[in-house]
Write a protein that holds these residues in place. Sequence first.
Motif, PDB file in Angstrom:
ATOM      1  N   HIS A   1       2.470  -2.832   4.570  1.00  0.00           N
ATOM      2  CA  HIS A   1       1.108  -2.344   4.353  1.00  0.00           C
ATOM      3  C   HIS A   1       0.681  -1.448   5.502  1.00  0.00           C
ATOM      4  O   HIS A   1       1.481  -1.114   6.385  1.00  0.00           O
ATOM      5  CB  HIS A   1       0.141  -3.528   4.198  1.00  0.00           C
ATOM      6  N   ASP A   2      -0.572  -1.054   5.523  1.00  0.00           N
ATOM      7  CA  ASP A   2      -1.059  -0.052   6.485  1.00  0.00           C
ATOM      8  C   ASP A   2      -0.999  -0.531   7.929  1.00  0.00           C
ATOM      9  O   ASP A   2      -0.940   0.284   8.852  1.00  0.00           O
ATOM     10  CB  ASP A   2      -2.506   0.345   6.159  1.00  0.00           C
ATOM     11  N   ASP A   3      -1.024  -1.836   8.151  1.00  0.00           N
ATOM     12  CA  ASP A   3      -1.169  -2.367   9.504  1.00  0.00           C
ATOM     13  C   ASP A   3       0.113  -2.925  10.100  1.00  0.00           C
ATOM     14  O   ASP A   3       0.067  -3.622  11.107  1.00  0.00           O
ATOM     15  CB  ASP A   3      -2.258  -3.458   9.526  1.00  0.00           C
TER      16      ASP A   3
ATOM     17  N   LYS B   1       0.315   4.064   1.683  1.00  0.00           N
ATOM     18  CA  LYS B   1       0.449   4.563   3.051  1.00  0.00           C
ATOM     19  C   LYS B   1       1.511   3.768   3.815  1.00  0.00           C
ATOM     20  O   LYS B   1       2.346   4.344   4.522  1.00  0.00           O
ATOM     21  CB  LYS B   1      -0.890   4.472   3.781  1.00  0.00           C
ATOM     22  N   GLY B   2       1.472   2.446   3.673  1.00  0.00           N
ATOM     23  CA  GLY B   2       2.470   1.613   4.324  1.00  0.00           C
ATOM     24  C   GLY B   2       3.871   1.953   3.847  1.00  0.00           C
ATOM     25  O   GLY B   2       4.814   1.986   4.644  1.00  0.00           O
TER      26      GLY B   2
ATOM     27  N   LYS C   1       4.211   2.088  13.319  1.00  0.00           N
ATOM     28  CA  LYS C   1       3.276   2.968  14.019  1.00  0.00           C
ATOM     29  C   LYS C   1       3.900   3.671  15.207  1.00  0.00           C
ATOM     30  O   LYS C   1       3.335   4.626  15.734  1.00  0.00           O
ATOM     31  CB  LYS C   1       2.053   2.164  14.495  1.00  0.00           C
TER      32      LYS C   1
ATOM     33  N   GLU D   1       4.995   5.300   5.487  1.00  0.00           N
ATOM     34  CA  GLU D   1       5.309   5.133   6.906  1.00  0.00           C
ATOM     35  C   GLU D   1       6.626   4.389   7.092  1.00  0.00           C
ATOM     36  O   GLU D   1       7.442   4.745   7.950  1.00  0.00           O
ATOM     37  CB  GLU D   1       4.174   4.388   7.615  1.00  0.00           C
TER      38      GLU D   1
ATOM     39  N   THR E   1       0.845  -1.189   0.000  1.00  0.00           N
ATOM     40  CA  THR E   1       0.000   0.000   0.000  1.00  0.00           C
ATOM     41  C   THR E   1       0.884   1.244   0.000  1.00  0.00           C
ATOM     42  O   THR E   1       2.017   1.217   0.488  1.00  0.00           O
ATOM     43  CB  THR E   1      -0.928   0.064   1.232  1.00  0.00           C
TER      44      THR E   1
END
Length: 311
Positions: free
Chosen positions: A226-228, A128-129, A233, A132, A126
């Motif tokens: 990916h985002d998760d 976003k991933g 985070k 980050e 992704t």
Amino acid sequence: MLDISVIIPVYNAAEFLEKSVISALQFEEVKEVILVEDKSTDDSLEICKRITKEHSRVKLFQHPDQENHGAAASRNLGIEKAVGSFITFLDADDYYLPNRFDAEKTIFNDSKIDGVFNAVGIEYLTEKGKQEFQSKFSDNTLTTVNYPAEGKEVFRGLLGFTPKTFGTFFHLNALTIKKAALEKHSLKFNKVLRVHQDSDFIIKLAYHCYLKSGIIDQAVAMRGIHDDNRITKIIRYSPQYNQRQYLFWNSLYEWSKPLPLEPDYAQHIYLQKKAFELSSKKGFSKMTSLLAAVLKNPNILRTKYRFTYSH
């Protein structure tokens, strides 16, 4: 021929799981793929059950209470259930490449070798991933070490005690270890650590076992970004980051206390632990504790301790 048990902890990985399992089943050396389902809230358990019905080499386990216990406990359960002579790990959102065990086929001919580690590549799933990850770890396409090494050089390198920068990490996806070596030294993942349990395990492994680098200039497995992804985070030097760093270094400190470590290594682990312990304090207590620590050992100022956050 190698007989390998591949251990995959499964938590909310429905989107990626089947690709991960199939990538492991491509190898005749893989005796079994062990799925340890950790009370997912998506369809992961149903997918695990279907895959076990379709592939005889795939086995499914859950924790006895069927509750969520984290990746460390799930990997420990997988090790306990494994019947292969060699153990490998694979995250449920990652996959092996066709060259995954090329180095192992020859390196394990040397009986003194307990484990082999290789390089892992990155696949951005992704946008976003990707953003980050790159904001925290730059655009490094390989998780690997900087030069070939074996034996105690690996342990020294992971702690930063080699003349050249060795690298602080190699990924579990590219590690193959003899199960007998894990049993001999009672090596398990620390269940207290929800993150960094892999780094903790690898450093302890490098001390107790004879590891050797394999393919370190090209990927043998791919990490899905990916985002998760949890690791992206955490804001560096935030209270949450400092607390997790403290738990990691404290785990190494408690492990190292009864061992005959060289003084420089023991001091390094202690000072890192102490620095992040101090980072959790606030106000006057923090300043007085820091002053006392500096007076006792000024080298604490050479650690990664920061005066930001939680003043």
